[in-house]
Enzyme design. Structure first.
Site, PDB file in Angstrom:
ATOM      1  N   GLN A   1      16.312 -16.074  -1.842  1.00 31.37           N
ATOM      2  CA  GLN A   1      17.697 -16.339  -2.230  1.00 31.37           C
ATOM      3  C   GLN A   1      18.523 -16.902  -1.076  1.00 31.37           C
ATOM      4  O   GLN A   1      19.717 -17.123  -1.214  1.00 31.37           O
ATOM      5  CB  GLN A   1      18.340 -15.044  -2.747  1.00 31.37           C
ATOM      6  CG  GLN A   1      17.679 -14.529  -4.023  1.00 31.37           C
ATOM      7  CD  GLN A   1      18.173 -13.150  -4.434  1.00 31.37           C
ATOM      8  OE1 GLN A   1      19.119 -12.609  -3.873  1.00 31.37           O
ATOM      9  NE2 GLN A   1      17.527 -12.568  -5.425  1.00 31.37           N
TER      10      GLN A   1
ATOM     11  N   HIS B   1      19.460 -10.811  -1.986  1.00 33.35           N
ATOM     12  CA  HIS B   1      20.746 -10.102  -2.000  1.00 33.35           C
ATOM     13  C   HIS B   1      21.559 -10.273  -0.718  1.00 33.35           C
ATOM     14  O   HIS B   1      22.040  -9.312  -0.137  1.00 33.35           O
ATOM     15  CB  HIS B   1      20.550  -8.604  -2.300  1.00 33.35           C
ATOM     16  CG  HIS B   1      19.980  -8.339  -3.653  1.00 33.35           C
ATOM     17  ND1 HIS B   1      19.863  -7.075  -4.176  1.00 33.35           N
ATOM     18  CD2 HIS B   1      19.493  -9.184  -4.599  1.00 33.35           C
ATOM     19  CE1 HIS B   1      19.321  -7.141  -5.391  1.00 33.35           C
ATOM     20  NE2 HIS B   1      19.078  -8.411  -5.663  1.00 33.35           N
TER      21      HIS B   1
ATOM     22  N   GLU C   1      28.461  -6.454 -13.348  1.00 36.89           N
ATOM     23  CA  GLU C   1      29.788  -5.851 -13.285  1.00 36.89           C
ATOM     24  C   GLU C   1      30.890  -6.868 -12.982  1.00 36.89           C
ATOM     25  O   GLU C   1      30.669  -7.819 -12.232  1.00 36.89           O
ATOM     26  CB  GLU C   1      29.829  -4.778 -12.171  1.00 36.89           C
ATOM     27  CG  GLU C   1      28.795  -3.695 -12.339  1.00 36.89           C
ATOM     28  CD  GLU C   1      28.845  -2.652 -11.223  1.00 36.89           C
ATOM     29  OE1 GLU C   1      29.651  -2.802 -10.270  1.00 36.89           O
ATOM     30  OE2 GLU C   1      28.059  -1.688 -11.301  1.00 36.89           O
TER      31      GLU C   1
ATOM     32  N   TYR D   1      32.108   1.607  -5.064  1.00 40.71           N
ATOM     33  CA  TYR D   1      31.755   1.018  -6.361  1.00 40.71           C
ATOM     34  C   TYR D   1      30.413   1.526  -6.885  1.00 40.71           C
ATOM     35  O   TYR D   1      29.908   1.006  -7.878  1.00 40.71           O
ATOM     36  CB  TYR D   1      31.866  -0.507  -6.287  1.00 40.71           C
ATOM     37  CG  TYR D   1      33.346  -0.865  -6.227  1.00 40.71           C
ATOM     38  CD1 TYR D   1      34.070  -1.088  -7.389  1.00 40.71           C
ATOM     39  CD2 TYR D   1      34.043  -0.832  -5.011  1.00 40.71           C
ATOM     40  CE1 TYR D   1      35.438  -1.312  -7.348  1.00 40.71           C
ATOM     41  CE2 TYR D   1      35.405  -1.055  -4.968  1.00 40.71           C
ATOM     42  CZ  TYR D   1      36.102  -1.286  -6.143  1.00 40.71           C
ATOM     43  OH  TYR D   1      37.457  -1.482  -6.106  1.00 40.71           O
TER      44      TYR D   1
ATOM     45  N   TYR E   1      14.411  -1.719 -12.320  1.00 45.32           N
ATOM     46  CA  TYR E   1      13.455  -2.620 -12.965  1.00 45.32           C
ATOM     47  C   TYR E   1      12.187  -1.895 -13.399  1.00 45.32           C
ATOM     48  O   TYR E   1      11.505  -2.326 -14.321  1.00 45.32           O
ATOM     49  CB  TYR E   1      13.114  -3.786 -12.031  1.00 45.32           C
ATOM     50  CG  TYR E   1      14.220  -4.805 -11.978  1.00 45.32           C
ATOM     51  CD1 TYR E   1      14.429  -5.688 -13.037  1.00 45.32           C
ATOM     52  CD2 TYR E   1      15.078  -4.889 -10.881  1.00 45.32           C
ATOM     53  CE1 TYR E   1      15.446  -6.613 -13.012  1.00 45.32           C
ATOM     54  CE2 TYR E   1      16.104  -5.804 -10.844  1.00 45.32           C
ATOM     55  CZ  TYR E   1      16.285  -6.671 -11.911  1.00 45.32           C
ATOM     56  OH  TYR E   1      17.306  -7.586 -11.885  1.00 45.32           O
TER      57      TYR E   1
HETATM   58 CA   LIG Z   1      29.227  -0.489  -9.483  1.00 43.28          CA
END
Ligand SMILES: [Ca+2]
Length: 397
Positions: free
Chosen positions: A109, A175, A268, A278, A289
């Site tokens: 990524q 990520h 989200e 969060y 997964y």
């Molecule tokens: Ca969250």
């Protein structure tokens, strides 16, 4: 004859001689095209032949485009994941490579990521870029943010590129996040820093993984950040407990919204408050997964875990979000538009103050990597992949 035109011709020849195969014809740098004007009267009730409330025009194709930012002259900067930065004329689709760009690690990524104009762009050409670089230890990489001056009065070039922030290094190539946003007051740079698929660091404010960071325009911590007095490494942290935040935007009232990739399900939309948790990796509306369950955010309420305003199960994989402020689509003013990768969709979320409601989800038939508003209020999308398209969405005529 305009003497400026005499100067432009040899410059065009010189640029054309330097261009590599695959480059579009260079544009004269001394005579940028005028900003586009709105030519289509908004009609909020119009629909295109396919039933969608916009027409889609394909403007150009790029190699794995990742992000785009409009310049005041109507052109746009566009990043390609492999490391190329381009100046694009969105009216013609032609583009020119910018020289002076950083060396990037183009793996998984990671690659060249976001681009944003600094608050002083009009005076000094300052832009911000994010990308992935090799770290000191073998096999480790990290996201970084750099600041440079974009020079356009000749072949486009970055000058004085300096790296102003470096993510804690990790192995693996996922990520990173690395979206950028300037605060409405122009004082701060917000950076999303993903959890690098390491999970628990997202809950540790002494590392920048799994965080949204608030930095000065030079990449330093801000003295009144919520954890500034706890630990040197925590001084940049604005919010924590994030997984992979690929969308971040301020609305007109100054609220900060962020879209976050969940695990299996559980993407989200969050309203970001300073110092808030969060939930990741302890709470999610999705599951791992491998099928293991994750408690929902509601079970963390006693620990002040902040639940998302909206979530998506199954996933849409939100790649970016922007708050629409144009007039071409008047019914959407103030709403959030989110591009979906796995969802191959464009999502509209109606925002009313700090409440949000799912409004539309249009199938785009391609993974959407970026969503940007143009100066005329048109909506521009980048699709993902080696033949990623630049698409212009306008109201149906
Ligand atoms: Ca969250």
């Amino acid at each position: 004859m305009d003497p400026r035109r005499l100067a432009v011709v040899p410059l065009m020849l010189a640029i054309a001689a330097c261009s590599t195969p695959g480059d579009s014809p260079a544009q004269p740098q001394t005579a940028p095209p005028p900003p586009p004007t709105t030519s289509v009267a908004p009609n909020p009730n119009a629909v295109a032949q396919d039933g969608r409330p916009f027409e889609v025009n394909e403007v150009a194709t790029f190699d794995r485009p990742w992000a785009m930012a409009f310049l005041p002259d109507g052109r746009a900067l566009l990043t390609e994941k492999g490391g190329t930065l381009r100046v694009v004329d969105p009216q013609t689709g032609r583009s020119t490579k910018v020289t002076g760009t950083p060396e990037v690690v183009d793996e998984g990524q990671g690659g060249l990521a976001d681009v944003a104009l600094g608050p002083t762009y009009d005076e000094d050409g300052t832009i911000y870029l994010s990308w992935v670089e090799k770290a000191d230890e073998p096999g480790e990489t990290r996201g970084v943010v750099g600041k440079a001056r974009l020079v356009l009065d000749g072949p486009p070039a970055l000058k004085k590129l300096t790296t102003i922030w470096r993510q804690d290094p990790q192995s693996g190539s996922g990520h990173y996040s690395l979206r950028l946003a300037i605060s409405p007051d122009g004082d701060n740079l917000f950076v999303t820093s993903g959890e690098r698929q390491k999970f628990t660091p997202a809950q540790d404010v002494r590392t920048d993984l799994g965080k949204i960071l608030r930095l000065t325009l030079d990449g330093e911590h801000v003295d009144d950040n919520p954890f500034a007095e706890q630990h040197e490494k925590a001084a940049t942290v604005w919010s924590y407990g994030h997984r992979n935040v690929l969308g971040i935007a301020f609305d007109a009232a100054g609220n900060l919204w962020a879209s976050e990739m969940g695990p299996k399900g559980g993407d989200e939309l969050n309203l970001i408050e300073p110092g808030a948790d969060y939930g990741w990796p302890d709470y999610s509306e999705g599951s791992h997964y491998d099928g293991r369950a994750i408690p929902p955010h509601s079970q963390g309420a006693s620990k002040d875990v902040v639940a998302p305003i909206l979530s998506w199960v199954p996933s849409i994989s939100p790649a970016n979000l922007m708050i629409y402020s144009g007039t071409a689509f008047p019914a959407w003013k103030g709403d959030a538009l989110i591009g979906g990768l796995s969802g191959q969709c464009l999502v509209r979320v109606h925002l009313d103050g700090t409440t949000a409601t799912k409004a539309d989800q249009w199938d785009m038939g391609a993974r959407i990597r970026d969503v940007v508003q143009g100066p005329d209020g048109a909506i521009w999308l980048l699709t993902d992949g080696p033949d990623g398209k630049l698409l212009r969405l306008t109201p149906p005529r």
